[in-house]
Design an enzyme around this catalytic site. Sequence first.
Site, PDB file in Angstrom:
ATOM      1  N   ASN A  36     -12.892  16.284 -49.704  1.00  0.00           N
ATOM      2  CA  ASN A  36     -12.479  17.444 -48.905  1.00  0.00           C
ATOM      3  C   ASN A  36     -12.554  18.726 -49.741  1.00  0.00           C
ATOM      4  O   ASN A  36     -11.979  19.749 -49.359  1.00  0.00           O
ATOM      5  CB  ASN A  36     -11.044  17.260 -48.409  1.00  0.00           C
ATOM      6  CG  ASN A  36     -10.892  16.003 -47.584  1.00  0.00           C
ATOM      7  OD1 ASN A  36     -11.722  15.737 -46.715  1.00  0.00           O
ATOM      8  ND2 ASN A  36      -9.880  15.212 -47.861  1.00  0.00           N
ATOM      9  N   HIS A 123      -3.005  13.670 -37.502  1.00  0.00           N
ATOM     10  CA  HIS A 123      -2.921  12.891 -38.738  1.00  0.00           C
ATOM     11  C   HIS A 123      -1.711  11.945 -38.745  1.00  0.00           C
ATOM     12  O   HIS A 123      -0.676  12.226 -38.155  1.00  0.00           O
ATOM     13  CB  HIS A 123      -2.812  13.876 -39.909  1.00  0.00           C
ATOM     14  CG  HIS A 123      -2.969  13.238 -41.244  1.00  0.00           C
ATOM     15  ND1 HIS A 123      -1.917  13.015 -42.093  1.00  0.00           N
ATOM     16  CD2 HIS A 123      -4.068  12.776 -41.885  1.00  0.00           C
ATOM     17  CE1 HIS A 123      -2.357  12.464 -43.200  1.00  0.00           C
ATOM     18  NE2 HIS A 123      -3.664  12.295 -43.107  1.00  0.00           N
ATOM     19  N   GLU A 169      -4.018  19.426 -34.559  1.00  0.00           N
ATOM     20  CA  GLU A 169      -4.798  19.891 -35.714  1.00  0.00           C
ATOM     21  C   GLU A 169      -5.738  20.967 -35.178  1.00  0.00           C
ATOM     22  O   GLU A 169      -6.159  20.906 -34.014  1.00  0.00           O
ATOM     23  CB  GLU A 169      -5.624  18.747 -36.312  1.00  0.00           C
ATOM     24  CG  GLU A 169      -4.777  17.760 -37.087  1.00  0.00           C
ATOM     25  CD  GLU A 169      -5.573  16.595 -37.660  1.00  0.00           C
ATOM     26  OE1 GLU A 169      -6.771  16.749 -37.983  1.00  0.00           O
ATOM     27  OE2 GLU A 169      -4.981  15.512 -37.767  1.00  0.00           O
ATOM     28  N   SER A 173      -9.652  15.788 -38.542  1.00  0.00           N
ATOM     29  CA  SER A 173     -10.105  15.288 -39.843  1.00  0.00           C
ATOM     30  C   SER A 173     -11.163  14.202 -39.760  1.00  0.00           C
ATOM     31  O   SER A 173     -11.946  14.032 -40.677  1.00  0.00           O
ATOM     32  CB  SER A 173      -8.912  14.762 -40.631  1.00  0.00           C
ATOM     33  OG  SER A 173      -8.295  13.692 -39.935  1.00  0.00           O
ATOM     34  N   ASP A 198      -1.749  21.923 -37.627  1.00  0.00           N
ATOM     35  CA  ASP A 198      -2.182  21.415 -38.926  1.00  0.00           C
ATOM     36  C   ASP A 198      -3.583  21.968 -39.193  1.00  0.00           C
ATOM     37  O   ASP A 198      -4.554  21.548 -38.559  1.00  0.00           O
ATOM     38  CB  ASP A 198      -2.172  19.883 -38.870  1.00  0.00           C
ATOM     39  CG  ASP A 198      -2.559  19.247 -40.186  1.00  0.00           C
ATOM     40  OD1 ASP A 198      -3.100  19.955 -41.062  1.00  0.00           O
ATOM     41  OD2 ASP A 198      -2.339  18.027 -40.333  1.00  0.00           O
ATOM     42  N   HIS A 201      -7.978  20.977 -42.441  1.00  0.00           N
ATOM     43  CA  HIS A 201      -9.432  21.004 -42.656  1.00  0.00           C
ATOM     44  C   HIS A 201     -10.074  22.327 -42.244  1.00  0.00           C
ATOM     45  O   HIS A 201     -11.290  22.484 -42.324  1.00  0.00           O
ATOM     46  CB  HIS A 201     -10.084  19.815 -41.942  1.00  0.00           C
ATOM     47  CG  HIS A 201      -9.614  18.523 -42.522  1.00  0.00           C
ATOM     48  ND1 HIS A 201     -10.198  17.955 -43.630  1.00  0.00           N
ATOM     49  CD2 HIS A 201      -8.571  17.723 -42.193  1.00  0.00           C
ATOM     50  CE1 HIS A 201      -9.547  16.850 -43.939  1.00  0.00           C
ATOM     51  NE2 HIS A 201      -8.551  16.685 -43.089  1.00  0.00           N
ATOM     52  N   LYS A 231      -7.423  20.354 -50.167  1.00  0.00           N
ATOM     53  CA  LYS A 231      -8.752  20.177 -49.571  1.00  0.00           C
ATOM     54  C   LYS A 231      -9.604  21.372 -49.992  1.00  0.00           C
ATOM     55  O   LYS A 231      -9.952  21.453 -51.165  1.00  0.00           O
ATOM     56  CB  LYS A 231      -8.597  19.975 -48.071  1.00  0.00           C
ATOM     57  CG  LYS A 231      -7.664  18.766 -47.810  1.00  0.00           C
ATOM     58  CD  LYS A 231      -7.565  18.351 -46.407  1.00  0.00           C
ATOM     59  CE  LYS A 231      -6.422  17.380 -46.170  1.00  0.00           C
ATOM     60  NZ  LYS A 231      -6.507  16.097 -46.866  1.00  0.00           N
TER      61      LYS A 231
HETATM   62  C1  LIG Z   1      -5.240  16.564 -40.965  1.00  0.00           C
HETATM   63  C2  LIG Z   1      -4.484  16.252 -42.214  1.00  0.00           C
HETATM   64  N1  LIG Z   1      -3.214  16.629 -42.306  1.00  0.00           N
HETATM   65  C3  LIG Z   1      -2.480  16.352 -43.405  1.00  0.00           C
HETATM   66  C4  LIG Z   1      -3.021  15.653 -44.459  1.00  0.00           C
HETATM   67  C5  LIG Z   1      -2.173  15.338 -45.641  1.00  0.00           C
HETATM   68  O1  LIG Z   1      -2.379  16.285 -46.647  1.00  0.00           O
HETATM   69  P1  LIG Z   1      -2.227  15.893 -48.174  1.00  0.00           P
HETATM   70  O2  LIG Z   1      -3.479  15.189 -48.552  1.00  0.00           O
HETATM   71  O3  LIG Z   1      -2.014  17.192 -48.865  1.00  0.00           O
HETATM   72  O4  LIG Z   1      -1.030  15.000 -48.279  1.00  0.00           O
HETATM   73  C6  LIG Z   1      -4.343  15.256 -44.410  1.00  0.00           C
HETATM   74  C7  LIG Z   1      -4.940  14.534 -45.558  1.00  0.00           C
HETATM   75  O5  LIG Z   1      -5.542  13.540 -45.496  1.00  0.00           O
HETATM   76  C8  LIG Z   1      -5.097  15.535 -43.247  1.00  0.00           C
HETATM   77  O6  LIG Z   1      -6.378  15.152 -43.128  1.00  0.00           O
END
Ligand SMILES: Cc1ncc(COP(=O)(O)O)c(C=O)c1O
Length: 379
Positions: A36, A123, A169, A173, A198, A201, A231
């Site tokens: 990422n 997520h 989101e 992702s 969220d 990405h 990321k």
């Molecule tokens: C959409 C999304 N939110 C949150 C996270 C979690 O973030 P972090 O990797 O900083 O724990 C991820 C990571 O995989 C993600 O893809």
Amino acid sequence: MNGPPLARYDATLQGLARKDRLRTLAPRAGLDFSSNDYLGLAASKRLGDSVAAAIAQGTPVGATGSRLLRGNAPEHEQLEADAAAFFGAERALFFGSGYIANFALLTALPQKGDLLVLDELVHASMHEGAQAGRAEFKLAAHNDVGAIEDAITRWRAEGGMGRVWIAVESLYSMDGDRAPMESIVALADRHEAFLVVDEAHATGVWGPDGRGLAAAFEGRDNVIALHTCGKALGASGALVTGPQTLCDYLINRCRPFIYATAPSPLMAVAAREALAMLSDEPMRRARLHDRVAFAGRQLAERCGVMSSGSQIQPFVIGDNRRTIAVAAALQARSFDIRGIRPPTVPEGTSRLRISLTLNVDKADICAMVEALAEVLAQK
Ligand SMILES: Cc1ncc(COP(=O)(O)O)c(C=O)c1O
């Protein structure tokens, strides 16, 4: 007697293996089509130099305590001040990871008597937060604003009296598609709902200056965003941005924030530098977008893939075993592409998740697409 103490764990692992769902840790190898690190910041000289300079000036490695105690370092506060200004929010709060931040938001903010509606593809950290939280929660079909509204309307008709929360989101992702942000914000406004977006990405890659796909809505009383730092920002941790009152509430009521050692001050330095790089180095974003468009055309022509239009390009295969076989064949040719299986993605939609970053160039993309076409013809 329950048998040998490890038997049930062994049985679970064997069950996963039978379903081609067993995971193991593999060393990092091959060209990066899976990370990422979209803007190539993680190993950039500028980010590294910022941390080296901070160490030289005496910034400690460890925070030494909770943010509420001695762990509150000037580096955290400087990052949060810059982040709030950059994203256009009243306040920002730095968490140790995006996972913890999402979990924390959804367990701390929605209250008993509230309704939380999640897009079904958010997520895992949001799903966990919803389950552990106090509000009733429902899943809505992916990117279906009507389904979110139906869930709210039904709940109200059944006597639901509390606040509504919507969690999405901005860029998904595992599918690389975008949420219809404008319609979702309008829906939230219609129902006087809070919206948790969220931006994991999208941050750094999309929106003005890389401020994300919800940039236009930051600063509102009913919008809270999550900007992960691990990321596109090339560091780790996550910034929650939103109204001052909600951030003050989190400082007082959010247990994962209160009862944890604060993130390393060095990570705050790195994240702050990465935010500055987003403004100072727009060429990185432009180069990435150019590569995304290039890869989209190549994949469409050679492999019949429909472009997601983002730096995350799924190639759905369906079957777990075939997905892993295709990914392994690509890895054997030095392309680091990973197969993603349930429960990370819905049953029957195992896929390659092809990620585009500045860690590869157009020649690498051509070679990868060529290899993918060949492997698909064989497997
Ligand atoms: C959409 C999304 N939110 C949150 C996270 C979690 O973030 P972090 O990797 O900083 O724990 C991820 C990571 O995989 C993600 O893809």
